[in-house]
Write a protein that holds these residues in place. Structure first.
Motif, mmCIF file in Angstrom:
data_model
loop_
_atom_site.group_PDB
_atom_site.id
_atom_site.type_symbol
_atom_site.label_atom_id
_atom_site.label_comp_id
_atom_site.label_asym_id
_atom_site.label_seq_id
_atom_site.Cartn_x
_atom_site.Cartn_y
_atom_site.Cartn_z
ATOM 1 N N ASP A 84 0.867 -1.182 0.000
ATOM 2 C CA ASP A 84 0.000 0.000 0.000
ATOM 3 C C ASP A 84 0.903 1.231 0.000
ATOM 4 O O ASP A 84 1.376 1.669 1.048
ATOM 5 C CB ASP A 84 -0.913 -0.019 1.233
ATOM 6 C CG ASP A 84 -1.914 1.119 1.250
ATOM 7 O OD1 ASP A 84 -1.902 1.950 0.314
ATOM 8 O OD2 ASP A 84 -2.717 1.184 2.208
ATOM 9 N N VAL A 85 1.148 1.791 -1.173
ATOM 10 C CA VAL A 85 2.157 2.842 -1.296
ATOM 11 C C VAL A 85 1.683 4.209 -0.824
ATOM 12 O O VAL A 85 2.500 5.110 -0.609
ATOM 13 C CB VAL A 85 2.659 2.960 -2.755
ATOM 14 C CG1 VAL A 85 3.367 1.686 -3.191
ATOM 15 C CG2 VAL A 85 1.521 3.324 -3.705
ATOM 16 N N ASN A 86 0.366 4.411 -0.663
ATOM 17 C CA ASN A 86 -0.137 5.720 -0.231
ATOM 18 C C ASN A 86 -0.971 5.671 1.043
ATOM 19 O O ASN A 86 -1.589 6.662 1.422
ATOM 20 C CB ASN A 86 -0.935 6.390 -1.360
ATOM 21 C CG ASN A 86 -2.029 5.486 -1.913
ATOM 22 O OD1 ASN A 86 -2.298 4.419 -1.350
ATOM 23 N ND2 ASN A 86 -2.642 5.900 -3.002
ATOM 24 N N GLY A 87 -0.988 4.509 1.703
ATOM 25 C CA GLY A 87 -1.640 4.401 3.000
ATOM 26 C C GLY A 87 -3.147 4.558 2.981
ATOM 27 O O GLY A 87 -3.748 4.869 4.012
ATOM 28 N N GLU A 117 7.204 1.633 0.997
ATOM 29 C CA GLU A 117 8.215 1.855 -0.020
ATOM 30 C C GLU A 117 8.263 0.627 -0.942
ATOM 31 O O GLU A 117 7.776 -0.445 -0.601
ATOM 32 C CB GLU A 117 9.592 2.080 0.598
ATOM 33 C CG GLU A 117 9.845 3.505 1.067
ATOM 34 C CD GLU A 117 8.960 3.911 2.241
ATOM 35 O OE1 GLU A 117 8.299 4.951 2.145
ATOM 36 O OE2 GLU A 117 8.915 3.165 3.234
ATOM 37 N N ILE A 118 8.884 0.823 -2.090
ATOM 38 C CA ILE A 118 9.128 -0.259 -3.047
ATOM 39 C C ILE A 118 10.638 -0.428 -3.144
ATOM 40 O O ILE A 118 11.355 0.527 -3.460
ATOM 41 C CB ILE A 118 8.560 0.078 -4.432
ATOM 42 C CG1 ILE A 118 7.075 0.442 -4.329
ATOM 43 C CG2 ILE A 118 8.760 -1.087 -5.395
ATOM 44 C CD1 ILE A 118 6.590 1.256 -5.516
ATOM 45 N N PRO A 128 -5.237 -2.130 -1.861
ATOM 46 C CA PRO A 128 -4.019 -2.849 -2.258
ATOM 47 C C PRO A 128 -3.390 -2.263 -3.522
ATOM 48 O O PRO A 128 -4.084 -1.953 -4.499
ATOM 49 C CB PRO A 128 -4.513 -4.277 -2.518
ATOM 50 C CG PRO A 128 -5.800 -4.393 -1.789
ATOM 51 C CD PRO A 128 -6.409 -3.026 -1.808
ATOM 52 N N ASP A 129 -2.091 -2.088 -3.472
ATOM 53 C CA ASP A 129 -1.295 -1.707 -4.634
ATOM 54 C C ASP A 129 -0.362 -2.869 -4.955
ATOM 55 O O ASP A 129 -0.062 -3.707 -4.093
ATOM 56 C CB ASP A 129 -0.494 -0.441 -4.347
ATOM 57 C CG ASP A 129 -1.377 0.707 -3.864
ATOM 58 O OD1 ASP A 129 -2.425 0.945 -4.484
ATOM 59 O OD2 ASP A 129 -1.021 1.345 -2.848
ATOM 60 N N PHE A 130 0.123 -2.905 -6.179
ATOM 61 C CA PHE A 130 0.944 -4.038 -6.606
ATOM 62 C C PHE A 130 2.132 -3.559 -7.430
ATOM 63 O O PHE A 130 2.092 -2.501 -8.067
ATOM 64 C CB PHE A 130 0.107 -5.017 -7.447
ATOM 65 C CG PHE A 130 -1.093 -5.564 -6.729
ATOM 66 C CD1 PHE A 130 -0.978 -6.676 -5.904
ATOM 67 C CD2 PHE A 130 -2.338 -4.966 -6.867
ATOM 68 C CE1 PHE A 130 -2.078 -7.177 -5.238
ATOM 69 C CE2 PHE A 130 -3.453 -5.465 -6.204
ATOM 70 C CZ PHE A 130 -3.326 -6.570 -5.381
ATOM 71 N N VAL A 131 3.176 -4.378 -7.412
ATOM 72 C CA VAL A 131 4.321 -4.188 -8.300
ATOM 73 C C VAL A 131 4.495 -5.476 -9.084
ATOM 74 O O VAL A 131 4.343 -6.581 -8.546
ATOM 75 C CB VAL A 131 5.604 -3.857 -7.515
ATOM 76 C CG1 VAL A 131 6.787 -3.710 -8.461
ATOM 77 C CG2 VAL A 131 5.427 -2.589 -6.708
ATOM 78 N N LYS A 179 9.901 5.696 -3.239
ATOM 79 C CA LYS A 179 8.743 6.181 -2.488
ATOM 80 C C LYS A 179 7.714 6.730 -3.477
ATOM 81 O O LYS A 179 8.083 7.375 -4.471
ATOM 82 C CB LYS A 179 9.143 7.256 -1.486
ATOM 83 C CG LYS A 179 8.041 7.628 -0.507
ATOM 84 C CD LYS A 179 8.591 8.458 0.633
ATOM 85 C CE LYS A 179 7.511 8.679 1.695
ATOM 86 N NZ LYS A 179 7.100 7.410 2.339
ATOM 87 N N TYR A 180 6.444 6.487 -3.201
ATOM 88 C CA TYR A 180 5.379 6.985 -4.068
ATOM 89 C C TYR A 180 5.120 8.450 -3.747
ATOM 90 O O TYR A 180 4.681 8.800 -2.649
ATOM 91 C CB TYR A 180 4.116 6.145 -3.870
ATOM 92 C CG TYR A 180 2.971 6.510 -4.782
ATOM 93 C CD1 TYR A 180 3.044 6.261 -6.146
ATOM 94 C CD2 TYR A 180 1.808 7.087 -4.262
ATOM 95 C CE1 TYR A 180 1.989 6.570 -6.988
ATOM 96 C CE2 TYR A 180 0.747 7.407 -5.096
ATOM 97 C CZ TYR A 180 0.842 7.144 -6.461
ATOM 98 O OH TYR A 180 -0.210 7.455 -7.290
#
Length: 542
Positions: free
Chosen positions: A224-227, A288-289, A231-234, A309-310
């Protein structure tokens, strides 16, 4: 004493022993198949018979002839009736008045199964709920882009903010070289079935949803890149390109995703996105990624991990950590995990370097992760640090670390500190280790039970199947409580092998945190008339 030993040895040599068959499986309707029987004590004139395991029922397998090759090898020519019993078979050899039996050495499989290939199917305790690439009325697969199920990640989601999970967001990649589509499936959190309508509004919605076309996805991670709780994915074509998928919810309670490529930094080695992880490294509530890279042939750039970081709609590079020893060939960054494994506030960054030395090394960077502050977990066996998993699998609320090497996994219960040794060894089922842990694995919980799911996509019990078809594949599922050393609690293989000559079951593996589901990809499976379409299976623990 000499006479007694001689007599004993002579008696032993006269025994008939039946060890194995090759091939060890054949489908219904197979005619005049030569099967090699391996064992000991065979003599000229020996004959063989097949019986359904544990019975004297031939089960539709007729032995046409038996040929003597040597004291350790016979050739039996068999015919398997079109209606033969689908089961395991014992093989009995009759030689010079003596009899030997090999238990469960052969399997009759369903018509249409490749010769020599067999499957354990679905283990007890689980049911196969659905397949995500069904055959359509035309006879073709629903998804025809090819190799569906390369990688899988799943997260639960509350669509309308009422604190009730509405859907399981299932991220599935596909594709061969320079092809592929990434899909999003939305599954019912109770049944595991594909939701044909929006669970909040009741209106029909698109499911599955294509997210990105023209790019192959081999590995995937969720976070979750923006809280925002969505769900976010890479996803990456391993060693090449990486993409970020950021989720949002519309006013009609439907999901949408914004997709952007994560640039390859100039300071990174030529092989970009060999591994990655998502997690909160700066303690701000957003993930973070972290992406691994290694040098291409002839490059002098150190293997390293790159932290993103997004920010304002894109992934921004904020830092990097390189192999601290300066070893160009260490494969530092080939496995990455993020989580709070030392019990002190803030998440650790864990990095595998499977080729750092003869065994491999895992580096742990305590919060806040910096180049110079770390400790190591020394390797055991070969390629220690091949893959990593991080989650609370022991049930004490403290995240644990799972480290894979080339033939097993090691569990380090949290908190993990310098000098700590592993507490548990997780060992694959013998004979089903093919390509162990080298594709996609997952760790987490099934309901409240800790679980480690490890892939072995070329595993097969019959080498003739392996050499001609690339293996059937298997997934090894270990569940808590864990023994000091143990085999998997459950072994999964395809439900059948009919209608396809390629499989690689276990190419993608996804647990659903807190839910009783396991989702497994089989990216080479033919589906209906679509060769190599790939299949994805949803299993539920009962």
């Amino acid at each position: 004493m000499g006479l007694i030993l001689l007599g004993t040895a002579s008696a032993a040599s006269a025994q008939v022993q039946v060890d194995s068959t090759d091939p060890s499986a054949a489908p219904q309707g197979t005619v005049n198949l030569d099967v090699t029987i391996h064992g000991n004590g065979f003599k000229k004139g020996a004959t063989a018979k097949w019986f359904v395991t544990g019975t004297t029922n031939p089960g539709g397998v007729a032995v046409n002839s038996t040929s003597y090759r040597s004291s350790s090898e016979l050739i039996a020519n068999i015919t398997v009736a079109a209606d033969a019993t689908i089961a395991g078979f014992d093989v009995m050899v009759f030689s010079a008045g003596r009899t030997g039996k090999g238990t469960d050495l052969f399997a009759v499989t369903a018509k249409g199964t490749p010769l020599g290939c067999s499957t354990l199917g679905t283990p007890g305790g689980f049911t196969l709920v659905t397949e995500l690439n069904p055959v359509q009325p035309s006879g073709a697969a629903l998804i025809t882009t090819g190799m569906l199920g390369n990688a899988i990640r799943v997260r639960p989601l509350d669509l309308n903010g009422d604190h009730v999970v509405d859907t399981l967001v299932t991220f599935v990649t596909s594709g061969g070289y320079q092809t592929g589509v990434t899909y999003l499936y939305l599954l019912d959190p109770v049944t595991g079935l594909v939701q044909t309508s929006n669970p909040v509004t009741g209106l029909a919605w698109q499911n599955p949803i294509p997210l990105l076309a023209g790019v192959r996805g081999i590995i995937a991670a969720a976070g979750d890149v923006n809280g925002d709780g969505i769900p976010d994915f890479v996803m990456a074509d391993q060693g090449s390109t990486a993409y970020l998928f950021v989720g949002g919810i519309t006013g009609s309670y439907t999901l949408s995703y914004t997709v952007s490529q994560i640039p390859h930094p100039a300071t990174a080695g030529g092989y970009w996105a060999i591994a990655f992880a998502m997690g909160d490294l700066d303690n701000d509530g957003s993930d973070e990624i972290v992406i691994g890279a290694r040098p291409a042939k002839g490059e002098k750039k150190l293997p390293a991990v790159f932290i993103h970081k997004y920010v304002a709609g894109s992934a921004v590079l904020t830092g990097s950590i390189a192999d601290p020893t300066g070893n160009l060939g260490s494969l530092f960054g080939g496995a990455i995990a993020i989580g709070n494994i030392n019990g002190v506030p803030g998440n650790e960054l864990v990095v595998g370097a499977k080729s750092a030395n003869a065994n491999g090394v895992v580096y742990v960077y305590p919060y806040p992760a910096t180049q110079s502050t770390y400790f190591t977990l020394p390797g055991s066996g070969s390629e220690f640090g091949l893959a990593l998993g991080l989650a609370d699998v022991t049930g004490d609320t403290v995240p644990d670390l799972v480290v894979f090497n080339s033939n097993k996994a090691f569990l380090y219960p949290g908190p993990v500190f310098p000098g700590q040794t592993f507490a548990n060894q997780l060992v694959p089922t013998p004979g089903l280790e093919g390509y162990w842990a080298r594709t996609n694995n997952d760790v987490g919980t099934m309901l409240t039970t800790g679980a480690v799911a490890a892939s072995a996509p070329t595993a097969t019990t019959d080498q003739s199947c392996f050499s001609s078809q690339g293996g059937v594949g298997a997934v090894h599922l270990f569940t808590a409580p864990f023994a000091t050393s143990q085999y998997p609690n459950y072994v999964f293989q395809p439900p059948d092998l009919v209608g396809s000559t390629q499989f690689q079951y276990g190419s993608g593996v996804g647990l659903v945190p807190g839910y009783p589901f396991l989702i497994i990809g089989e990216h080479l499976r033919a589906v209906g008339t679509t060769g190599g379409a790939g299949q994805v299976y949803v299993y539920k623990k009962y």
